[in-house]
Design a protein around this motif. Structure first.
Motif, PDB file in Angstrom:
ATOM      1  N   ALA A 122       0.832  -1.213   0.000  1.00 36.50           N
ATOM      2  CA  ALA A 122       0.000   0.000   0.000  1.00 36.50           C
ATOM      3  C   ALA A 122       0.864   1.261   0.000  1.00 36.50           C
ATOM      4  O   ALA A 122       0.513   2.264   0.620  1.00 36.50           O
ATOM      5  CB  ALA A 122      -0.933  -0.020   1.212  1.00 36.50           C
ATOM      6  N   GLY A 123       1.997   1.210  -0.711  1.00 36.83           N
ATOM      7  CA  GLY A 123       2.882   2.383  -0.784  1.00 36.83           C
ATOM      8  C   GLY A 123       2.553   3.232  -2.008  1.00 36.83           C
ATOM      9  O   GLY A 123       1.502   3.075  -2.642  1.00 36.83           O
ATOM     10  N   GLY A 124       3.498   4.128  -2.344  1.00 42.59           N
ATOM     11  CA  GLY A 124       3.299   5.032  -3.476  1.00 42.59           C
ATOM     12  C   GLY A 124       3.159   4.292  -4.806  1.00 42.59           C
ATOM     13  O   GLY A 124       2.351   4.689  -5.660  1.00 42.59           O
ATOM     14  N   ALA A 135      -4.169  -5.256  -0.624  1.00 39.59           N
ATOM     15  CA  ALA A 135      -3.957  -5.906   0.678  1.00 39.59           C
ATOM     16  C   ALA A 135      -2.585  -5.502   1.204  1.00 39.59           C
ATOM     17  O   ALA A 135      -1.634  -5.351   0.437  1.00 39.59           O
ATOM     18  CB  ALA A 135      -4.053  -7.416   0.541  1.00 39.59           C
ATOM     19  N   ASN A 136      -2.512  -5.297   2.513  1.00 39.71           N
ATOM     20  CA  ASN A 136      -1.236  -4.870   3.107  1.00 39.71           C
ATOM     21  C   ASN A 136      -1.060  -5.560   4.458  1.00 39.71           C
ATOM     22  O   ASN A 136      -2.017  -6.068   5.045  1.00 39.71           O
ATOM     23  CB  ASN A 136      -1.223  -3.342   3.274  1.00 39.71           C
ATOM     24  CG  ASN A 136       0.179  -2.775   3.445  1.00 39.71           C
ATOM     25  OD1 ASN A 136       1.129  -3.273   2.847  1.00 39.71           O
ATOM     26  ND2 ASN A 136       0.320  -1.749   4.263  1.00 39.71           N
ATOM     27  N   ARG A 137       0.202  -5.544   4.983  1.00 34.70           N
ATOM     28  CA  ARG A 137       0.454  -6.214   6.265  1.00 34.70           C
ATOM     29  C   ARG A 137      -0.008  -5.358   7.441  1.00 34.70           C
ATOM     30  O   ARG A 137      -0.299  -5.867   8.514  1.00 34.70           O
ATOM     31  CB  ARG A 137       1.945  -6.530   6.410  1.00 34.70           C
ATOM     32  CG  ARG A 137       2.803  -5.290   6.471  1.00 34.70           C
ATOM     33  CD  ARG A 137       4.279  -5.586   6.661  1.00 34.70           C
ATOM     34  NE  ARG A 137       5.015  -4.329   6.573  1.00 34.70           N
ATOM     35  CZ  ARG A 137       6.315  -4.202   6.674  1.00 34.70           C
ATOM     36  NH1 ARG A 137       7.051  -5.285   6.858  1.00 34.70           N
ATOM     37  NH2 ARG A 137       6.901  -3.042   6.570  1.00 34.70           N
ATOM     38  N   THR A 160       5.250  -4.443  -2.939  1.00 30.31           N
ATOM     39  CA  THR A 160       5.976  -4.181  -1.683  1.00 30.31           C
ATOM     40  C   THR A 160       7.480  -4.218  -1.942  1.00 30.31           C
ATOM     41  O   THR A 160       7.930  -4.692  -2.990  1.00 30.31           O
ATOM     42  CB  THR A 160       5.668  -5.231  -0.589  1.00 30.31           C
ATOM     43  OG1 THR A 160       6.362  -6.442  -0.911  1.00 30.31           O
ATOM     44  CG2 THR A 160       4.181  -5.504  -0.462  1.00 30.31           C
ATOM     45  N   SER A 161       8.247  -3.749  -0.960  1.00 30.76           N
ATOM     46  CA  SER A 161       9.697  -3.881  -1.100  1.00 30.76           C
ATOM     47  C   SER A 161      10.212  -5.134  -0.401  1.00 30.76           C
ATOM     48  O   SER A 161      11.427  -5.288  -0.246  1.00 30.76           O
ATOM     49  CB  SER A 161      10.397  -2.607  -0.617  1.00 30.76           C
ATOM     50  OG  SER A 161       9.716  -2.032   0.459  1.00 30.76           O
ATOM     51  N   ALA A 162       9.309  -6.021  -0.004  1.00 31.20           N
ATOM     52  CA  ALA A 162       9.731  -7.311   0.575  1.00 31.20           C
ATOM     53  C   ALA A 162      10.543  -8.059  -0.475  1.00 31.20           C
ATOM     54  O   ALA A 162      10.115  -8.190  -1.617  1.00 31.20           O
ATOM     55  CB  ALA A 162       8.512  -8.129   0.981  1.00 31.20           C
ATOM     56  N   GLY A 163      11.725  -8.523  -0.086  1.00 31.55           N
ATOM     57  CA  GLY A 163      12.545  -9.268  -1.045  1.00 31.55           C
ATOM     58  C   GLY A 163      13.609  -8.403  -1.690  1.00 31.55           C
ATOM     59  O   GLY A 163      14.508  -8.895  -2.354  1.00 31.55           O
ATOM     60  N   LEU A 164      13.532  -7.086  -1.495  1.00 28.45           N
ATOM     61  CA  LEU A 164      14.508  -6.180  -2.117  1.00 28.45           C
ATOM     62  C   LEU A 164      15.873  -6.312  -1.437  1.00 28.45           C
ATOM     63  O   LEU A 164      16.880  -6.566  -2.081  1.00 28.45           O
ATOM     64  CB  LEU A 164      13.987  -4.730  -2.034  1.00 28.45           C
ATOM     65  CG  LEU A 164      14.824  -3.644  -2.696  1.00 28.45           C
ATOM     66  CD1 LEU A 164      14.932  -3.869  -4.199  1.00 28.45           C
ATOM     67  CD2 LEU A 164      14.228  -2.264  -2.429  1.00 28.45           C
ATOM     68  N   MET A 165      15.865  -6.152  -0.114  1.00 25.62           N
ATOM     69  CA  MET A 165      17.117  -6.250   0.643  1.00 25.62           C
ATOM     70  C   MET A 165      17.126  -7.478   1.549  1.00 25.62           C
ATOM     71  O   MET A 165      18.015  -7.637   2.362  1.00 25.62           O
ATOM     72  CB  MET A 165      17.301  -5.018   1.546  1.00 25.62           C
ATOM     73  CG  MET A 165      17.093  -3.698   0.850  1.00 25.62           C
ATOM     74  SD  MET A 165      18.349  -3.396  -0.364  1.00 25.62           S
ATOM     75  CE  MET A 165      19.536  -2.567   0.650  1.00 25.62           C
ATOM     76  N   TYR A 202      12.279 -12.019   2.243  1.00 25.57           N
ATOM     77  CA  TYR A 202      10.894 -12.187   2.693  1.00 25.57           C
ATOM     78  C   TYR A 202       9.905 -12.236   1.539  1.00 25.57           C
ATOM     79  O   TYR A 202      10.094 -11.591   0.512  1.00 25.57           O
ATOM     80  CB  TYR A 202      10.473 -11.023   3.601  1.00 25.57           C
ATOM     81  CG  TYR A 202      11.220 -10.964   4.908  1.00 25.57           C
ATOM     82  CD1 TYR A 202      11.378 -12.090   5.703  1.00 25.57           C
ATOM     83  CD2 TYR A 202      11.758  -9.756   5.346  1.00 25.57           C
ATOM     84  CE1 TYR A 202      12.071 -12.015   6.903  1.00 25.57           C
ATOM     85  CE2 TYR A 202      12.449  -9.677   6.550  1.00 25.57           C
ATOM     86  CZ  TYR A 202      12.605 -10.814   7.321  1.00 25.57           C
ATOM     87  OH  TYR A 202      13.288 -10.745   8.502  1.00 25.57           O
ATOM     88  N   LEU A 203       8.816 -12.964   1.769  1.00 26.59           N
ATOM     89  CA  LEU A 203       7.642 -12.870   0.898  1.00 26.59           C
ATOM     90  C   LEU A 203       6.785 -11.724   1.445  1.00 26.59           C
ATOM     91  O   LEU A 203       6.864 -11.399   2.633  1.00 26.59           O
ATOM     92  CB  LEU A 203       6.843 -14.173   0.958  1.00 26.59           C
ATOM     93  CG  LEU A 203       7.441 -15.375   0.226  1.00 26.59           C
ATOM     94  CD1 LEU A 203       6.776 -16.670   0.695  1.00 26.59           C
ATOM     95  CD2 LEU A 203       7.316 -15.217  -1.288  1.00 26.59           C
ATOM     96  N   PRO A 204       5.919 -11.135   0.616  1.00 28.19           N
ATOM     97  CA  PRO A 204       5.090 -10.032   1.141  1.00 28.19           C
ATOM     98  C   PRO A 204       4.077 -10.481   2.186  1.00 28.19           C
ATOM     99  O   PRO A 204       3.706  -9.715   3.072  1.00 28.19           O
ATOM    100  CB  PRO A 204       4.379  -9.491  -0.107  1.00 28.19           C
ATOM    101  CG  PRO A 204       4.491 -10.571  -1.131  1.00 28.19           C
ATOM    102  CD  PRO A 204       5.723 -11.340  -0.826  1.00 28.19           C
ATOM    103  N   ILE A 234       9.884  -5.258  -8.294  1.00 29.60           N
ATOM    104  CA  ILE A 234      11.348  -5.226  -8.166  1.00 29.60           C
ATOM    105  C   ILE A 234      11.966  -5.832  -9.429  1.00 29.60           C
ATOM    106  O   ILE A 234      11.454  -6.824  -9.957  1.00 29.60           O
ATOM    107  CB  ILE A 234      11.783  -5.984  -6.882  1.00 29.60           C
ATOM    108  CG1 ILE A 234      11.282  -5.198  -5.655  1.00 29.60           C
ATOM    109  CG2 ILE A 234      13.299  -6.172  -6.826  1.00 29.60           C
ATOM    110  CD1 ILE A 234      11.390  -5.938  -4.343  1.00 29.60           C
ATOM    111  N   TYR A 235      13.046  -5.210  -9.913  1.00 28.56           N
ATOM    112  CA  TYR A 235      13.579  -5.642 -11.212  1.00 28.56           C
ATOM    113  C   TYR A 235      15.019  -6.137 -11.147  1.00 28.56           C
ATOM    114  O   TYR A 235      15.502  -6.750 -12.079  1.00 28.56           O
ATOM    115  CB  TYR A 235      13.507  -4.486 -12.228  1.00 28.56           C
ATOM    116  CG  TYR A 235      14.172  -3.216 -11.750  1.00 28.56           C
ATOM    117  CD1 TYR A 235      15.537  -3.028 -11.877  1.00 28.56           C
ATOM    118  CD2 TYR A 235      13.421  -2.215 -11.139  1.00 28.56           C
ATOM    119  CE1 TYR A 235      16.146  -1.872 -11.406  1.00 28.56           C
ATOM    120  CE2 TYR A 235      14.026  -1.052 -10.674  1.00 28.56           C
ATOM    121  CZ  TYR A 235      15.383  -0.890 -10.805  1.00 28.56           C
ATOM    122  OH  TYR A 235      15.985   0.247 -10.329  1.00 28.56           O
ATOM    123  N   ASN A 236      15.718  -5.860 -10.046  1.00 25.50           N
ATOM    124  CA  ASN A 236      17.156  -6.147 -10.078  1.00 25.50           C
ATOM    125  C   ASN A 236      17.556  -7.445  -9.400  1.00 25.50           C
ATOM    126  O   ASN A 236      18.724  -7.727  -9.228  1.00 25.50           O
ATOM    127  CB  ASN A 236      17.955  -4.968  -9.503  1.00 25.50           C
ATOM    128  CG  ASN A 236      17.377  -4.497  -8.189  1.00 25.50           C
ATOM    129  OD1 ASN A 236      16.390  -5.080  -7.715  1.00 25.50           O
ATOM    130  ND2 ASN A 236      17.958  -3.495  -7.592  1.00 25.50           N
TER     131      ASN A 236
END
Ligand code: NDP
Length: 262
Positions: free
Chosen positions: A121-123, A142-144, A175-180, A183-185, A205-207
């Motif tokens: 639920a971010g930008g 849906a959000n945590r 979500t940014s889950a999994g970026l750094m 985690y799963l969202p 996320i693309y990288n």
């Protein structure tokens, strides 16, 4: 000569300078695109005007502030309250959001989407929800946690734990889950119910191959990551920077070439 940049914090990882500079070269335009790390957004407007940029891209965490400082906003940045592209003309700031249309362009081949669930639920979720709804898609969020769900009153929304509907054509992880982290969202059990019924999935996320992306590949659906979204938001921003109308394919080719250098 256009003086352009991407503004954010952190910013070293950004691929935007490479994408835009290659497009400038490829199209024979006059300009230079750099990166600029800002410590905070207290004086964003003053700093940007003082440095003398002709236009900039704005990334995390300044997209909301970028929208606030603008004198004129396009429809989507007005609606979602965040902007990733600013143009400066006659000391006035014009704000645009190309993330939403970049996302839409990148899912062009996903056909017959009637119902979509956005995780997060971010930008980014706000921009994606807005453009999907404009396309006539029934959008759920849906959000945590509940705090940011207040910005989604125009949509059906709930906490993951309260989800009751698991039938969606498209599941988007915004979500940014999994970026750094790894985690799963949300829980594997919830994702299993969602992914078993879905036709398409999208990871913003693309990288890297996130846990969500890896999990999606185990199901009988089409999954894409945010690579093309990154590409297209750049193409649309570049059109705005140079006021171009009929060179979308050339811009895309040049930016893709730059991205594929990795
Ligand atoms: P925000 O900080 O605005 O929102 C982050 C969201 O992720 C919130 O809903 C937050 O939940 C949720 N979240 C964060 N960590 C977790 C976790 N471990 N588990 C579950 N939920 C989590 O970020 P943005 O919307 O600006 O950006 C999100 C992602 O989109 C970023 O990774 C960014 O890189 C990517 N992006 C990609 C683009 C592309 O071109 N491909 C363009 C723009 C963004 P809560 O509210 O509970 O904190």
């Amino acid at each position: 000569m256009k003086f352009l940049a991407v503004i954010g914090n952190p910013i070293m990882h950004s691929k935007s300078p490479r994408m835009h500079n290659n497009a400038i070269k490829f199209l024979g335009l006059k300009g230079i695109y750099t990166r600029y790390c800002l410590n905070n957004d207290l004086f964003l407007k003053e700093e940007l005007l003082k440095i003398g940029f002709d236009a900039v891209n704005i990334t995390v965490p300044f997209k909301e502030k970028a929208c606030k400082i603008a004198d004129f906003k396009d429809e989507i940045s007005t609606r979602v309250g965040s902007a990733n592209t600013l143009c400066f003309k006659n000391n006035k700031i014009y704000a645009y959001n190309t993330d939403g249309i970049g996302f839409l362009q990148s899912i062009e081949e996903f056909k017959d989407i009637k119902k979509a669930l956005i995780l997060g639920a971010g930008g980014t979720a706000l921009a994606i929800a807005y453009v999907l709804k404009q396309r006539g898609v029934d959008v759920y969020i849906a959000n945590r946690s509940s705090k940011r769900l207040q910005y989604f009153n125009a949509y059906k929304n709930s906490l993951y734990k309260d989800l009751q509907d698991f039938n969606f054509d498209l599941i988007i992880n915004s979500t940014s889950a999994g970026l750094m982290d790894e985690y799963l969202p949300c829980s594997k059990e919830i994702l299993h119910q969602l992914l078993s019924n879905a036709k398409f999935a999208f990871e913003v996320i693309y990288n890297k191959e996130t846990p969500f992306y890896k999990l999606c590949k185990k199901y009988d659906l089409r999954v894409k990551n945010g690579f093309e979204m990154l590409l297209w938001q750049g193409v649309f921003a570049f059109e705005l920077f140079f006021d171009l109308k009929n060179q979308r394919e050339e811009i895309k080719t040049a930016m893709l070439q730059a991205l594929n250098l990795d």
